[in-house]
Write a protein that holds these residues in place. Structure first.
Motif, PDB file in Angstrom:
ATOM      1  N   VAL A 105     -16.928  14.276 -55.805  1.00 21.81           N
ATOM      2  CA  VAL A 105     -16.950  13.515 -54.553  1.00 21.81           C
ATOM      3  C   VAL A 105     -16.073  14.136 -53.472  1.00 21.81           C
ATOM      4  CG1 VAL A 105     -17.407  11.393 -55.834  1.00 21.81           C
ATOM      5  CG2 VAL A 105     -15.061  11.943 -55.193  1.00 21.81           C
ATOM      6  N   ARG A 106     -15.254  15.076 -53.848  1.00 20.76           N
ATOM      7  CA  ARG A 106     -14.320  15.688 -52.896  1.00 20.76           C
ATOM      8  C   ARG A 106     -15.001  16.229 -51.632  1.00 20.76           C
ATOM      9  NH1 ARG A 106      -9.063  17.708 -53.594  1.00 20.76           N
ATOM     10  NH2 ARG A 106      -8.480  19.316 -52.096  1.00 20.76           N
ATOM     11  N   PRO A 107     -16.167  16.893 -51.731  1.00 15.92           N
ATOM     12  CA  PRO A 107     -16.792  17.430 -50.510  1.00 15.92           C
ATOM     13  C   PRO A 107     -17.193  16.361 -49.505  1.00 15.92           C
ATOM     14  CG  PRO A 107     -17.724  18.450 -52.478  1.00 15.92           C
ATOM     15  CD  PRO A 107     -16.893  17.307 -52.947  1.00 15.92           C
ATOM     16  N   TYR A 108     -17.376  15.128 -49.961  1.00 17.00           N
ATOM     17  CA  TYR A 108     -17.772  14.046 -49.061  1.00 17.00           C
ATOM     18  C   TYR A 108     -16.570  13.359 -48.401  1.00 17.00           C
ATOM     19  CZ  TYR A 108     -21.948  14.622 -51.947  1.00 17.00           C
ATOM     20  OH  TYR A 108     -23.018  15.148 -52.625  1.00 17.00           O
ATOM     21  N   ILE A 109     -15.388  13.789 -48.801  1.00 16.97           N
ATOM     22  CA  ILE A 109     -14.172  13.140 -48.308  1.00 16.97           C
ATOM     23  C   ILE A 109     -13.344  14.060 -47.430  1.00 16.97           C
ATOM     24  CG2 ILE A 109     -11.940  12.189 -49.054  1.00 16.97           C
ATOM     25  CD1 ILE A 109     -13.419  11.002 -51.461  1.00 16.97           C
ATOM     26  N   LEU A 110     -12.988  15.228 -47.962  1.00 22.23           N
ATOM     27  CA  LEU A 110     -12.083  16.120 -47.247  1.00 22.23           C
ATOM     28  C   LEU A 110     -12.761  16.695 -46.004  1.00 22.23           C
ATOM     29  CD1 LEU A 110      -9.195  17.158 -47.523  1.00 22.23           C
ATOM     30  CD2 LEU A 110     -10.090  19.143 -48.731  1.00 22.23           C
ATOM     31  N   ASP A 111     -12.118  16.533 -44.864  1.00 18.86           N
ATOM     32  CA  ASP A 111     -12.630  16.968 -43.562  1.00 18.86           C
ATOM     33  C   ASP A 111     -13.917  16.249 -43.173  1.00 18.86           C
ATOM     34  OD1 ASP A 111     -10.513  18.792 -43.244  1.00 18.86           O
ATOM     35  OD2 ASP A 111     -11.602  20.335 -44.374  1.00 18.86           O
ATOM     36  N   VAL A 112     -14.170  15.113 -43.817  1.00 20.67           N
ATOM     37  CA  VAL A 112     -15.298  14.251 -43.466  1.00 20.67           C
ATOM     38  C   VAL A 112     -14.748  12.875 -43.082  1.00 20.67           C
ATOM     39  CG1 VAL A 112     -17.454  13.185 -44.241  1.00 20.67           C
ATOM     40  CG2 VAL A 112     -16.836  15.487 -45.038  1.00 20.67           C
ATOM     41  N   MET A 113     -14.154  12.210 -44.071  1.00 21.07           N
ATOM     42  CA  MET A 113     -13.498  10.931 -43.820  1.00 21.07           C
ATOM     43  C   MET A 113     -11.978  11.045 -43.826  1.00 21.07           C
ATOM     44  SD  MET A 113     -15.832   8.224 -45.985  1.00 21.07           S
ATOM     45  CE  MET A 113     -15.879   9.162 -47.520  1.00 21.07           C
ATOM     46  N   GLY A 114     -11.467  12.115 -44.445  1.00 21.51           N
ATOM     47  CA  GLY A 114     -10.025  12.233 -44.587  1.00 21.51           C
ATOM     48  C   GLY A 114      -9.501  13.616 -44.287  1.00 21.51           C
ATOM     49  N   ARG A 115      -8.241  13.670 -43.885  1.00 19.15           N
ATOM     50  CA  ARG A 115      -7.606  14.957 -43.615  1.00 19.15           C
ATOM     51  C   ARG A 115      -6.959  15.547 -44.858  1.00 19.15           C
ATOM     52  NH1 ARG A 115      -3.636  11.443 -41.079  1.00 19.15           N
ATOM     53  NH2 ARG A 115      -1.530  11.750 -41.918  1.00 19.15           N
ATOM     54  N   SER A 116      -6.687  14.684 -45.867  1.00 17.48           N
ATOM     55  CA  SER A 116      -6.083  15.198 -47.092  1.00 17.48           C
ATOM     56  C   SER A 116      -6.357  14.247 -48.251  1.00 17.48           C
ATOM     57  CB  SER A 116      -4.572  15.397 -46.928  1.00 17.48           C
ATOM     58  OG  SER A 116      -3.927  14.160 -46.706  1.00 17.48           O
ATOM     59  N   ILE A 117      -6.215  14.802 -49.454  1.00 19.43           N
ATOM     60  CA  ILE A 117      -6.388  14.039 -50.688  1.00 19.43           C
ATOM     61  C   ILE A 117      -5.138  14.218 -51.533  1.00 19.43           C
ATOM     62  CG2 ILE A 117      -7.675  13.853 -52.853  1.00 19.43           C
ATOM     63  CD1 ILE A 117     -10.153  14.828 -51.331  1.00 19.43           C
ATOM     64  N   ILE A 118      -4.562  13.110 -51.979  1.00 21.14           N
ATOM     65  CA  ILE A 118      -3.447  13.161 -52.923  1.00 21.14           C
ATOM     66  C   ILE A 118      -4.028  12.980 -54.313  1.00 21.14           C
ATOM     67  CG2 ILE A 118      -1.252  12.139 -53.622  1.00 21.14           C
ATOM     68  CD1 ILE A 118      -1.032  10.967 -50.793  1.00 21.14           C
ATOM     69  N   ASP A 119      -3.882  13.975 -55.159  1.00 23.56           N
ATOM     70  CA  ASP A 119      -4.412  13.916 -56.526  1.00 23.56           C
ATOM     71  C   ASP A 119      -3.458  13.119 -57.398  1.00 23.56           C
ATOM     72  OD1 ASP A 119      -5.485  14.254 -59.026  1.00 23.56           O
ATOM     73  OD2 ASP A 119      -5.434  16.450 -58.989  1.00 23.56           O
ATOM     74  N   MET A 120      -3.900  11.945 -57.852  1.00 24.34           N
ATOM     75  CA  MET A 120      -3.056  11.048 -58.627  1.00 24.34           C
ATOM     76  C   MET A 120      -3.326  11.115 -60.126  1.00 24.34           C
ATOM     77  SD  MET A 120      -1.213   9.716 -56.267  1.00 24.34           S
ATOM     78  CE  MET A 120      -0.389   8.498 -57.273  1.00 24.34           C
ATOM     79  N   GLY A 121      -4.162  12.073 -60.547  1.00 25.36           N
ATOM     80  CA  GLY A 121      -4.440  12.207 -61.970  1.00 25.36           C
ATOM     81  C   GLY A 121      -5.534  11.270 -62.442  1.00 25.36           C
ATOM     82  N   ALA A 122      -5.567  11.018 -63.738  1.00 22.55           N
ATOM     83  CA  ALA A 122      -6.665  10.253 -64.339  1.00 22.55           C
ATOM     84  C   ALA A 122      -6.436   8.752 -64.327  1.00 22.55           C
ATOM     85  CB  ALA A 122      -6.896  10.734 -65.773  1.00 22.55           C
ATOM     86  N   ASP A 123      -5.191   8.316 -64.273  1.00 22.37           N
ATOM     87  CA  ASP A 123      -4.864   6.900 -64.389  1.00 22.37           C
ATOM     88  C   ASP A 123      -5.086   6.200 -63.047  1.00 22.37           C
ATOM     89  OD1 ASP A 123      -3.830   4.378 -64.825  1.00 22.37           O
ATOM     90  OD2 ASP A 123      -1.865   5.062 -65.519  1.00 22.37           O
ATOM     91  N   VAL A 124      -6.135   5.366 -62.971  1.00 24.65           N
ATOM     92  CA  VAL A 124      -6.484   4.728 -61.694  1.00 24.65           C
ATOM     93  C   VAL A 124      -5.423   3.743 -61.221  1.00 24.65           C
ATOM     94  CG1 VAL A 124      -8.966   5.040 -62.007  1.00 24.65           C
ATOM     95  CG2 VAL A 124      -7.864   2.963 -62.899  1.00 24.65           C
ATOM     96  N   ARG A 125      -4.570   3.280 -62.107  1.00 20.17           N
ATOM     97  CA  ARG A 125      -3.483   2.398 -61.682  1.00 20.17           C
ATOM     98  C   ARG A 125      -2.549   3.107 -60.701  1.00 20.17           C
ATOM     99  NH1 ARG A 125      -2.431  -2.061 -65.216  1.00 20.17           N
ATOM    100  NH2 ARG A 125      -3.772  -2.071 -67.046  1.00 20.17           N
ATOM    101  N   LYS A 126      -2.378   4.409 -60.889  1.00 16.77           N
ATOM    102  CA  LYS A 126      -1.404   5.134 -60.088  1.00 16.77           C
ATOM    103  C   LYS A 126      -1.786   5.149 -58.600  1.00 16.77           C
ATOM    104  CE  LYS A 126       1.469   6.282 -63.358  1.00 16.77           C
ATOM    105  NZ  LYS A 126       1.607   7.674 -63.846  1.00 16.77           N
ATOM    106  N   SER A 127      -3.080   5.295 -58.314  1.00 16.94           N
ATOM    107  CA  SER A 127      -3.502   5.273 -56.913  1.00 16.94           C
ATOM    108  C   SER A 127      -3.194   3.937 -56.275  1.00 16.94           C
ATOM    109  CB  SER A 127      -5.006   5.560 -56.808  1.00 16.94           C
ATOM    110  OG  SER A 127      -5.274   6.928 -56.970  1.00 16.94           O
ATOM    111  N   SER A 128      -3.516   2.861 -56.986  1.00 13.73           N
ATOM    112  CA  SER A 128      -3.251   1.526 -56.458  1.00 13.73           C
ATOM    113  C   SER A 128      -1.758   1.310 -56.257  1.00 13.73           C
ATOM    114  CB  SER A 128      -3.833   0.466 -57.393  1.00 13.73           C
ATOM    115  OG  SER A 128      -5.238   0.585 -57.472  1.00 13.73           O
ATOM    116  N   LEU A 129      -0.953   1.783 -57.193  1.00 12.00           N
ATOM    117  CA  LEU A 129       0.499   1.630 -57.067  1.00 12.00           C
ATOM    118  C   LEU A 129       1.037   2.391 -55.858  1.00 12.00           C
ATOM    119  CD1 LEU A 129       1.718   1.862 -60.771  1.00 12.00           C
ATOM    120  CD2 LEU A 129       2.051  -0.082 -59.223  1.00 12.00           C
ATOM    121  N   LEU A 130       0.538   3.606 -55.645  1.00  9.77           N
ATOM    122  CA  LEU A 130       1.014   4.379 -54.498  1.00  9.77           C
ATOM    123  C   LEU A 130       0.629   3.693 -53.191  1.00  9.77           C
ATOM    124  CD1 LEU A 130       2.408   6.925 -53.412  1.00  9.77           C
ATOM    125  CD2 LEU A 130       0.161   8.025 -53.381  1.00  9.77           C
ATOM    126  N   LYS A 131      -0.598   3.183 -53.128  1.00 11.65           N
ATOM    127  CA  LYS A 131      -1.040   2.508 -51.916  1.00 11.65           C
ATOM    128  C   LYS A 131      -0.187   1.272 -51.639  1.00 11.65           C
ATOM    129  CE  LYS A 131      -3.556   1.029 -48.493  1.00 11.65           C
ATOM    130  NZ  LYS A 131      -3.355   1.579 -47.146  1.00 11.65           N
TER     131      LYS A 131
END
Length: 315
Positions: free
Chosen positions: A155-181
Motif C-alpha cells: 500500500v506504500r505507493p498509494y500513500i507516500l507523495d500521494v496522501m502523505g509526506r512521510s511514513i513512520i514504520d511502526m513494525g508488525a504490532d498494530v497497537r503501536k501505531s495507535s499508541l503513537l497517535k
C-alpha cells in the motif's frame, strides 16, 4: 497481474481530502478509479466529479475492492464496519484483502480488528495520520503504519507523495501505531492548553496576545505558531461553513483514550485532564462545531474575559 482495485469509506473533513488525492493519483497513472462510500453519500460529490465511483454501502466497497481504506470518527464506527465486512465474507471471501484504517482508535480496537480479519484471511493495517484537514487536502500527512510488512509495502505507493509526506514504520504490532497517535495527540492537546493559558495571561496582564504570538513564532517555530494562530485568529470557534481543524468531539474521544490507557499503566496526564474538562465545557457553551483549541474559550471565561474573543466570527 491486473492492477488492484482500491476502495474508501469515510468522507469527513480529513477523509474527503485524502480520498481526492488518492483518486487524482489513480487517474494520473491510468489505474482503476477509487470506489467509495460514506454514511452520507452526497458528501462525495467532489470525489465523483474527480472520477471516483460511488457505492451504496461499505459492503459493496468490500466486495469490489482489494485494498480498502477507512477514515472514520471513532472505535464504534470501525467495529460496525468490520462486522459488516465479516458478514460479507459469508458470501464473498475476504482472503487476500487489505484493510487500512487511518483513524485514531484505541490500541485494543486495532488489535481486535487485526485478529478478526486475519481469521478470514485478510490483513489489517493501522495507519493513523498526523495533521489537520488542510494538511490532508495538501497531501502532506504523516502516516504511522503498523501491520504485516508485505501488506505495508503493497500500500506504500498509494500513500507516500500521494496522501502523505512521510511514513513512520511502526513494525508488525498494530497497537503501536495507535499508541503513537494517541501520544501525539497528548502533545497537541497539551500544547493547546498551555498556549491558551499563556494567551489569557498575556491579555489579563496587558502584555497582549500579539506580542506573545510573535514571540511564540520566533522562539518555537511554525508548528507552535500555527497552534497559537488557531487561538488568536478566533478559529477555535469557526463559522458554520468552515470545518474545525481538529474537532472538539474527536479531541475529547482521543483524550478519553489517553487517560484510560494512562490509568491502566499507572501514570497520570494532569494537563490532559484539565484540557478535557475545559473542552467539555466549551462544547456546552458553543455546541459541537468547535475546534479543540476551544479550551481557550473556557480559559477566557474562567478569567472573566468571556468565551468569545474579538476575532471570533460566530457568537
Amino acid at each position: 497481474m491486473p492492477p488492484k482495485q482500491l476502495g474508501w469509506f469515510g468522507l469527513g473533513s480529513m477523509g474527503l481530502g485524502m480520498a481526492l488525492n488518492l483518486q487524482k493519483y489513480l487517474d494520473a497513472n491510468g489505474l482503476p478509479p477509487l470506489h467509495y462510500s460514506n454514511r452520507s453519500l452526497s458528501k462525495g460529490q467532489a470525489l465523483q466529479d474527480a472520477g471516483g465511483i460511488p457505492k451504496d454501502d461499505f459492503e459493496s466497497v468490500v466486495q469490489d475492492c482489494d485494498i480498502i481504506f477507512t477514515m472514520i470518527s471513532n472505535d464504534a464506527v470501525l467495529a460496525t464496519l468490520l462486522d459488516k465486512a465479516l458478514t460479507t465474507s459469508s458470501t464473498s471471501s475476504l482472503a487476500g484483502k487489505i484493510f487500512i484504517d487511518a483513524s485514531t482508535v484505541h490500541p485494543d480496537t486495532s488489535a481486535t480488528s487485526a485478529g478478526h480479519l486475519k481469521a478470514q484471511g485478510a490483513t489489517f493495517i493501522a495507519a493513523p495520520v498526523f495533521g489537520a484537514s488542510p494538511v490532508a487536502a495538501a497531501g502532506k500527512l504523516i502516516f504511522a503504519m503498523a501491520g504485516p510488512s508485505d501488506a505495508v509495502a503493497a500500500v506504500r505507493p498509494y500513500i507516500l507523495d500521494v496522501m502523505g509526506r512521510s511514513i513512520i514504520d511502526m513494525g508488525a504490532d498494530v497497537r503501536k501505531s495507535s499508541l503513537l497517535k494517541i501520544c501525539g495527540n497528548i502533545l497537541v492537546i497539551s500544547f493547546m492548553e498551555v498556549l491558551s493559558e499563556s494567551h489569557v495571561f498575556a491579555e489579563k496582564t496587558g502584555l497582549g496576545t500579539t506580542l506573545l504570538q510573535d514571540f511564540i513564532a520566533n522562539m518555537f517555530g511554525p508548528v507552535l505558531e500555527s497552534y497559537s494562530e488557531r487561538i488568536t485568529s478566533g478559529a477555535y470557534a469557526p463559522p458554520p461553513d468552515v470545518a474545525p481543524g481538529f474537532a472538539a468531539a474527536l479531541a475529547c474521544k482521543d483524550m478519553g483514550h489517553a487517560l484510560g490507557i494512562a490509568e491502566d499503566h499507572g501514570t497520570t496526564l494532569p494537563t490532559v485532564e484539565t484540557a478535557l474538562g475545559r473542552l467539555r465545557r466549551a462544547r456546552e457553551t458553543a455546541g459541537e462545531w468547535i475546534d479543540s483549541a476551544a479550551v481557550y474559550g473556557t480559559a477566557r471565561e474562567e478569567a472573566g474575559l468571556g468565551f468569545w474573543s474579538e476575532r471570533c466570527t460566530r457568537e
